[in-house]
Design an enzyme around this catalytic site. Structure first.
Site, PDB file in Angstrom:
ATOM      1  N   ASP A 267     -11.225   3.171   4.089  1.00 54.50           N
ATOM      2  CA  ASP A 267     -11.897   1.762   3.583  1.00 54.50           C
ATOM      3  C   ASP A 267     -13.525   1.696   3.491  1.00 54.50           C
ATOM      4  O   ASP A 267     -13.621   0.429   3.934  1.00 54.50           O
ATOM      5  CB  ASP A 267     -11.445   0.893   4.706  1.00 54.50           C
ATOM      6  CG  ASP A 267      -9.737   0.181   4.482  1.00 54.50           C
ATOM      7  OD1 ASP A 267     -10.485  -0.169   3.346  1.00 54.50           O
ATOM      8  OD2 ASP A 267      -9.652  -0.310   5.286  1.00 54.50           O
TER       9      ASP A 267
ATOM     10  N   LYS B 235       1.119  -1.275   0.262  1.00 51.42           N
ATOM     11  CA  LYS B 235      -0.053  -0.243  -0.198  1.00 51.42           C
ATOM     12  C   LYS B 235       0.708   1.370  -0.162  1.00 51.42           C
ATOM     13  O   LYS B 235       0.638   1.696  -0.765  1.00 51.42           O
ATOM     14  CB  LYS B 235      -0.966   0.087   1.417  1.00 51.42           C
ATOM     15  CG  LYS B 235      -2.075  -0.816   1.307  1.00 51.42           C
ATOM     16  CD  LYS B 235      -2.314  -0.578   2.575  1.00 51.42           C
ATOM     17  CE  LYS B 235      -4.242  -2.438   2.273  1.00 51.42           C
ATOM     18  NZ  LYS B 235      -4.979  -2.120   3.663  1.00 51.42           N
TER      19      LYS B 235
ATOM     20  N   GLN C  93      -4.956  -1.338   9.177  1.00 54.94           N
ATOM     21  CA  GLN C  93      -4.997  -2.822   9.423  1.00 54.94           C
ATOM     22  C   GLN C  93      -5.411  -3.196  10.240  1.00 54.94           C
ATOM     23  O   GLN C  93      -5.013  -3.576  11.610  1.00 54.94           O
ATOM     24  CB  GLN C  93      -3.715  -3.028   8.721  1.00 54.94           C
ATOM     25  CG  GLN C  93      -3.045  -3.848   8.253  1.00 54.94           C
ATOM     26  CD  GLN C  93      -3.982  -5.038   7.298  1.00 54.94           C
ATOM     27  OE1 GLN C  93      -3.948  -3.439   5.861  1.00 54.94           O
ATOM     28  NE2 GLN C  93      -4.298  -5.701   6.597  1.00 54.94           N
TER      29      GLN C  93
END
Ligand code: NDP
Length: 300
Positions: free
Chosen positions: A121, A54, A98
Site C-alpha cells: 500500500d 481483493k 485494511q
C-alpha cells in the site's frame, strides 16, 4: 458531451491481464508464486466487500491469497503479532491491513510494523521515502492508477500544469510526487486554498481527491483538460426509488464533461484501478524480495 470518457474498468482489466502474465513467468522461470495477505479487523460492511474483491482478484491472476478476518475485540498486540508473522513468511510478498481499524488499535503502529519490503500500500515511512527520491518499490495504489490512466490518455506529461485537490497521505501527496516525477508543474490545493476555481482553471490535468460530492464545477475546468475524479461519495437518489442511493465523484461530471478533453466517470474510473495496482505492487515486491528487476509495464 465533448469529453472522452476514460474507462478505468477496461484499463484495469488489461492491467490484470499483464499481471497474470508476470505471475505465470515468475512461477515458471523462477519458481516464485507472488503472495498477498489481507488483514481485516471488525465487520465494517464496506471494508468486507472491498477485501473480498481483493482476495478474488488476487486468485484470478494466479497469485497466492491469504485473508485474515479478526474480530472487533482483537487486541493491538495480536494484530502486531500477525503482521510480524506475515513479515517473516516467505510465501507472502505483500501485506495489507485494511483501514480503518477499531479505535483501540493504533493504525500508525500497525503500518510501521509492516516490513517495507512487503508494504504494497506504500504506507510505511520507508516506502514513502523511496517514492519521493525515486527508488524502486511499491507505489501508492490509487495515485499509481491515476498516473497510468493519465499516461495512457496523454502520453508524455512533461511540462503540463497539474492541479491536485486534496493533500492526504493516501492520495494527494503521493499523486503530487508521481506527477512531479513525470515533469508536471504541480499545484496542490486543499481546504485553505484561496480562489480554488481560478487555480483549477489553469490546469491541463485536474486530480480531484476531496470527498465532497460534485464540488468541482464544470466552469472551473480549462477547455480540453484531463480530469481524474478520485472521489467516491454516496448520495441520495430518490429518482431510483425511496431510500435509494448512488455513487458520485468530487467533480460535477455532466458539466465538466462538456468542457474537458477527457474525464473519468464515477463509478468505473479510478476505483477499479486501485485493486489492480495493489496486485501490480505485489509483483513489484515479489520481484525485489527475490533480487529480480520488477517489470516496467506495470507502471506505464
Ligand atoms: P481525506 O479526507 O484524507 O482528504 C481530503 C482532502 O480534501 C484534504 O486534503 C482536505 O484539505 C481537502 N478538502 C476538503 N474540503 C476541501 C475544500 N472545500 N476545498 C479544497 N480541498 C478540500 O480524503 P482521501 O484523500 O482519503 O480521499 C478523498 C476522496 O477519494 C474520498 O472521496 C475517498 O472516498 C476517495 N478515495 C477513492 C479511492 C479510489 O480507489 N477511487 C481510494 C482512496 C480514496 P485539508 O487537508 O486542508 O483538510
Amino acid at each position: 458531451m465533448a469529453a472522452k470518457i476514460i474507462d478505468g474498468k477496461l484499463f484495469a482489466e488489461g492491467l490484470r491481464g499483464r499481471i497474470a502474465g508476470h505471475v505465470a513467468r515468475l512461477k515458471s522461470e523462477h519458481g516464485i508464486t507472488p503472495g498477498l495477505a489481507v488483514v481485516i479487523v471488525g465487520h465494517d460492511p464496506g471494508s468486507q466487500v472491498y477485501v473480498a474483491q481483493k482476495a478474488k482478484q488476487t486468485v484470478e491472476v494466479g497469485m497466492h491469497s491469504e485473508k485474515y478476518e479478526l474480530p472487533e475485540t482483537v487486541s493491538e498486540a495480536e494484530v502486531l503479532a500477525l503482521v510480524e508473522k506475515l513479515n517473516a513468511d516467505p510465501a507472502i510478498h505483500g501485506i495489507l491491513v485494511q483501514l480503518p481499524v477499531p479505535k483501540h488499535i493504533d493504525s500508525l503502529k500497525i503500518i510501521q510494523t509492516i516490513s517495507p519490503d512487503k508494504d504494497v500500500d506504500c504506507f510505511t515511512p520507508a516506502s514513502v521515502g523511496k517514492l519521493v527520491i525515486g527508488l524502486p518499490g511499491p507505489v501508492s495504489c490509487t495515485p499509481l492508477g491515476c498516473l497510468m490512466l493519465l499516461r495512457d490518455q496523454l502520453g508524455s506529461l512533461s511540462g503540463l500544469d497539474a492541479v491536485i485537490i486534496g493533500r492526504s497521505n493516501l492520495v494527494g501527496k503521493p499523486m503530487a510526487q508521481l506527477l512531479l516525477a513525470d515533469s508536471c508543474t504541480v499545484t496542490m490545493a486543499h481546504s485553505r486554498t484561496k480562489n480554488l476555481a481560478e487555480v483549477v482553471r489553469r490546469a491541463d490535468i485536474v486530480v480531484a481527491a476531496v470527498g465532497r460530492p460534485k464540488m468541482i464545477q464544470g466552469d472551473w475546468i480549462k477547455p480540453g483538460a484531463t480530469v481524474i475524479d478520485v472521489g467516491i461519495n454516496r448520495i441520495d437518489a430518490p429518482e431510483r426509488g425511496e431510500g435509494k442511493t448512488r455513487l458520485v465523484g468530487d467533480v460535477d461530471y455532466a458539466a465538466a464533461a462538456e468542457v474537458a478533453g477527457a474525464i473519468t466517470p464515477v463509478p468505473g474510473g479510478v476505483g477499479p484501478m486501485t485493486i489492480a495496482c495493489l496486485l501490480a505492487n505485489t509483483i513489484t515486491t515479489a520481484s525485489l524480495i527475490n533480487g529480480l528487476v520488477p517489470p516496467s509495464d506495470l507502471t506505464a
